[in-house]
Design a protein around this motif. Structure first.
Motif, PDB file in Angstrom:
ATOM      1  N   PHE A  10       0.841  -1.121   0.108  1.00 41.97           N
ATOM      2  CA  PHE A  10       0.492  -0.194   0.134  1.00 41.97           C
ATOM      3  C   PHE A  10       0.546   1.192   0.051  1.00 41.97           C
ATOM      4  O   PHE A  10       0.732   2.102  -0.877  1.00 41.97           O
ATOM      5  N   LEU A  11       2.002   1.080   0.643  1.00 44.39           N
ATOM      6  CA  LEU A  11       3.015   2.553   0.951  1.00 44.39           C
ATOM      7  C   LEU A  11       3.331   2.459  -0.057  1.00 44.39           C
ATOM      8  O   LEU A  11       3.617   4.059  -1.017  1.00 44.39           O
ATOM      9  N   ALA A  12       3.907   1.671  -1.184  1.00 46.21           N
ATOM     10  CA  ALA A  12       4.272   1.795  -2.447  1.00 46.21           C
ATOM     11  C   ALA A  12       3.456   2.052  -3.573  1.00 46.21           C
ATOM     12  O   ALA A  12       4.084   3.397  -3.988  1.00 46.21           O
ATOM     13  N   LEU A  13       1.994   1.789  -3.326  1.00 46.81           N
ATOM     14  CA  LEU A  13       1.579   1.694  -4.761  1.00 46.81           C
ATOM     15  C   LEU A  13       1.242   4.202  -4.247  1.00 46.81           C
ATOM     16  O   LEU A  13       1.024   4.298  -5.097  1.00 46.81           O
ATOM     17  N   ALA A  14       0.810   4.192  -3.032  1.00 42.23           N
ATOM     18  CA  ALA A  14       0.544   5.597  -2.659  1.00 42.23           C
ATOM     19  C   ALA A  14       2.129   6.075  -3.105  1.00 42.23           C
ATOM     20  O   ALA A  14       1.711   7.765  -3.019  1.00 42.23           O
ATOM     21  N   ALA A  15       3.323   5.913  -3.229  1.00 38.44           N
ATOM     22  CA  ALA A  15       4.070   6.815  -2.765  1.00 38.44           C
ATOM     23  C   ALA A  15       3.932   6.655  -4.278  1.00 38.44           C
ATOM     24  O   ALA A  15       5.026   8.418  -5.582  1.00 38.44           O
ATOM     25  N   ALA A  16       4.115   6.211  -5.504  1.00 36.57           N
ATOM     26  CA  ALA A  16       4.317   5.723  -6.803  1.00 36.57           C
ATOM     27  C   ALA A  16       3.001   6.372  -7.363  1.00 36.57           C
ATOM     28  O   ALA A  16       3.749   7.840  -8.139  1.00 36.57           O
ATOM     29  N   VAL A  17       1.655   7.544  -7.061  1.00 34.89           N
ATOM     30  CA  VAL A  17       0.807   7.818  -7.807  1.00 34.89           C
ATOM     31  C   VAL A  17       0.936   9.461  -6.963  1.00 34.89           C
ATOM     32  O   VAL A  17       1.350  10.354  -7.845  1.00 34.89           O
ATOM     33  N   LEU A  18       1.818   9.255  -5.565  1.00 35.42           N
ATOM     34  CA  LEU A  18       2.234  10.751  -5.421  1.00 35.42           C
ATOM     35  C   LEU A  18       3.685  11.020  -6.320  1.00 35.42           C
ATOM     36  O   LEU A  18       3.478  12.406  -6.315  1.00 35.42           O
ATOM     37  N   THR A  25       3.500  17.493 -12.371  1.00 31.99           N
ATOM     38  CA  THR A  25       3.427  18.898 -11.617  1.00 31.99           C
ATOM     39  C   THR A  25       4.775  20.203 -12.363  1.00 31.99           C
ATOM     40  O   THR A  25       5.806  19.845 -11.918  1.00 31.99           O
ATOM     41  N   PRO A  26       4.438  21.524 -12.901  1.00 36.13           N
ATOM     42  CA  PRO A  26       5.398  22.134 -13.406  1.00 36.13           C
ATOM     43  C   PRO A  26       6.912  23.052 -11.939  1.00 36.13           C
ATOM     44  O   PRO A  26       7.704  23.307 -11.935  1.00 36.13           O
ATOM     45  N   ASP A  27       5.233  23.139 -11.205  1.00 38.07           N
ATOM     46  CA  ASP A  27       6.191  24.089 -10.077  1.00 38.07           C
ATOM     47  C   ASP A  27       6.009  23.248  -9.120  1.00 38.07           C
ATOM     48  O   ASP A  27       5.971  23.373  -7.503  1.00 38.07           O
ATOM     49  N   ARG A  28       6.403  21.577  -8.541  1.00 41.20           N
ATOM     50  CA  ARG A  28       6.674  20.701  -7.704  1.00 41.20           C
ATOM     51  C   ARG A  28       7.464  20.962  -6.532  1.00 41.20           C
ATOM     52  O   ARG A  28       7.053  20.873  -5.458  1.00 41.20           O
ATOM     53  N   GLY A  29       8.614  22.093  -7.187  1.00 37.86           N
ATOM     54  CA  GLY A  29       9.573  22.618  -6.187  1.00 37.86           C
ATOM     55  C   GLY A  29       9.071  23.560  -4.937  1.00 37.86           C
ATOM     56  O   GLY A  29       8.629  23.248  -3.474  1.00 37.86           O
ATOM     57  N   ARG A  30       8.259  24.206  -5.260  1.00 35.06           N
ATOM     58  CA  ARG A  30       7.546  25.248  -4.797  1.00 35.06           C
ATOM     59  C   ARG A  30       6.490  24.597  -4.473  1.00 35.06           C
ATOM     60  O   ARG A  30       5.738  24.634  -2.870  1.00 35.06           O
ATOM     61  N   LEU A  31       5.627  23.622  -5.085  1.00 35.97           N
ATOM     62  CA  LEU A  31       4.379  23.097  -4.410  1.00 35.97           C
ATOM     63  C   LEU A  31       4.510  22.283  -3.452  1.00 35.97           C
ATOM     64  O   LEU A  31       4.196  22.225  -1.959  1.00 35.97           O
ATOM     65  N   ALA A  32       5.484  21.283  -3.739  1.00 40.56           N
ATOM     66  CA  ALA A  32       6.705  20.358  -1.682  1.00 40.56           C
ATOM     67  C   ALA A  32       6.131  21.454  -0.732  1.00 40.56           C
ATOM     68  O   ALA A  32       6.379  20.184   0.329  1.00 40.56           O
ATOM     69  N   LEU A  92      -1.528   9.151  -0.806  1.00 44.63           N
ATOM     70  CA  LEU A  92      -2.304   8.628  -2.147  1.00 44.63           C
ATOM     71  C   LEU A  92      -3.233   9.828  -2.536  1.00 44.63           C
ATOM     72  O   LEU A  92      -3.523  10.372  -3.479  1.00 44.63           O
ATOM     73  N   LEU A  93      -4.070  10.630  -1.412  1.00 44.07           N
ATOM     74  CA  LEU A  93      -5.331  11.570  -1.877  1.00 44.07           C
ATOM     75  C   LEU A  93      -3.743  13.034  -1.952  1.00 44.07           C
ATOM     76  O   LEU A  93      -5.146  13.342  -3.941  1.00 44.07           O
ATOM     77  N   PRO A  94      -3.333  13.412  -2.222  1.00 42.61           N
ATOM     78  CA  PRO A  94      -2.456  14.396  -2.807  1.00 42.61           C
ATOM     79  C   PRO A  94      -2.466  13.744  -3.832  1.00 42.61           C
ATOM     80  O   PRO A  94      -2.573  14.565  -5.198  1.00 42.61           O
ATOM     81  N   GLY A  95      -1.821  13.092  -4.611  1.00 45.03           N
ATOM     82  CA  GLY A  95      -0.998  12.775  -5.355  1.00 45.03           C
ATOM     83  C   GLY A  95      -2.640  12.255  -6.305  1.00 45.03           C
ATOM     84  O   GLY A  95      -2.132  12.614  -7.683  1.00 45.03           O
ATOM     85  N   LEU A  96      -3.378  11.477  -6.514  1.00 45.27           N
ATOM     86  CA  LEU A  96      -4.570  11.716  -7.221  1.00 45.27           C
ATOM     87  C   LEU A  96      -5.146  12.900  -7.379  1.00 45.27           C
ATOM     88  O   LEU A  96      -5.595  13.309  -8.292  1.00 45.27           O
ATOM     89  N   LEU A  99      -3.230  14.262 -10.077  1.00 42.01           N
ATOM     90  CA  LEU A  99      -3.228  13.851 -11.526  1.00 42.01           C
ATOM     91  C   LEU A  99      -4.236  14.111 -11.844  1.00 42.01           C
ATOM     92  O   LEU A  99      -4.487  13.959 -13.398  1.00 42.01           O
ATOM     93  N   LEU A 100      -5.577  13.887 -11.860  1.00 46.87           N
ATOM     94  CA  LEU A 100      -7.123  14.648 -12.104  1.00 46.87           C
ATOM     95  C   LEU A 100      -7.522  15.516 -11.615  1.00 46.87           C
ATOM     96  O   LEU A 100      -8.045  15.819 -12.507  1.00 46.87           O
ATOM     97  N   GLN A 101      -6.222  16.601 -12.105  1.00 47.39           N
ATOM     98  CA  GLN A 101      -6.646  18.193 -11.994  1.00 47.39           C
ATOM     99  C   GLN A 101      -6.551  18.514 -13.360  1.00 47.39           C
ATOM    100  O   GLN A 101      -6.137  18.152 -14.338  1.00 47.39           O
ATOM    101  N   ARG A 102      -7.500  18.836 -13.461  1.00 47.34           N
ATOM    102  CA  ARG A 102      -7.794  19.826 -15.019  1.00 47.34           C
ATOM    103  C   ARG A 102      -7.113  21.116 -15.116  1.00 47.34           C
ATOM    104  O   ARG A 102      -7.314  21.632 -14.118  1.00 47.34           O
ATOM    105  N   ARG A 103      -6.335  21.118 -15.961  1.00 47.30           N
ATOM    106  CA  ARG A 103      -6.059  22.136 -16.519  1.00 47.30           C
ATOM    107  C   ARG A 103      -6.505  22.930 -18.085  1.00 47.30           C
ATOM    108  O   ARG A 103      -6.412  21.849 -19.119  1.00 47.30           O
TER     109      ARG A 103
END
Length: 139
Positions: A10-18, A25-32, A92-96, A99-103
């Motif tokens: 479960f942890l591996a799957l969730a980490a992979a999705v995140l 995400t183009p601004d992943r450094g700022r987001l993280a 998992l939830l922030p990763g989803l 991934l599902l965010q529309r732009r």
């Protein structure tokens, strides 16, 4: 299958999705950087609440664990691998969400608002400025 092995899966799957969501995400450094403290606080709260309520449920006899299927490490009555599930959810939830965010095509996300919300607020701003212009011209 043992609970520690299931927890690792479960942890591996969730980490992979995140990781996939952050990679998209183009601004992943700022987001993280922005998510670091809220995620840490949420993680601590989730683990503490899980520990408290799992202890209560196990003490009440609502849940039992086969001794051969757990690691043997306990936090009170709770096997430590049971605490992996809230952590997996936290990953998992922030990763989803990412991934599902529309732009809108070619635009970076701005504070989590979707393209339809941005368009709606831009149209509302235009209507407001049109009304203000008419009010001024009628005086």
């Amino acid at each position: 299958m043992t609970y520690p092995l299931l927890s690792v899966a479960f942890l591996a799957l969730a980490a992979a999705v995140l990781a996939a969501g952050l990679a998209r995400t183009p601004d992943r450094g700022r987001l993280a950087a922005r998510w670091r403290v809220p995620a840490l606080v949420a993680g601590v709260v989730l683990v503490v609440l899980t520990g408290v309520f799992d202890n209560l449920m196990i003490a009440a006899g609502l849940m039992t664990y086969a001794s051969g299927a757990i690691s043997g490490l306990h936090l009170g009555l709770v096997p430590v691998e049971d605490l992996a599930y809230p952590v997996a959810g936290l990953l998992l939830l922030p990763g989803l969400w990412l991934l599902l965010q529309r732009r809108a095509e070619g635009s970076a996300p701005d504070s989590g608002r979707g393209a339809s919300e941005r368009a709606g607020s831009e149209q509302a701003g235009t209507r407001r400025s049109d009304r203000t212009s008419r009010d001024r011209s009628s005086r």
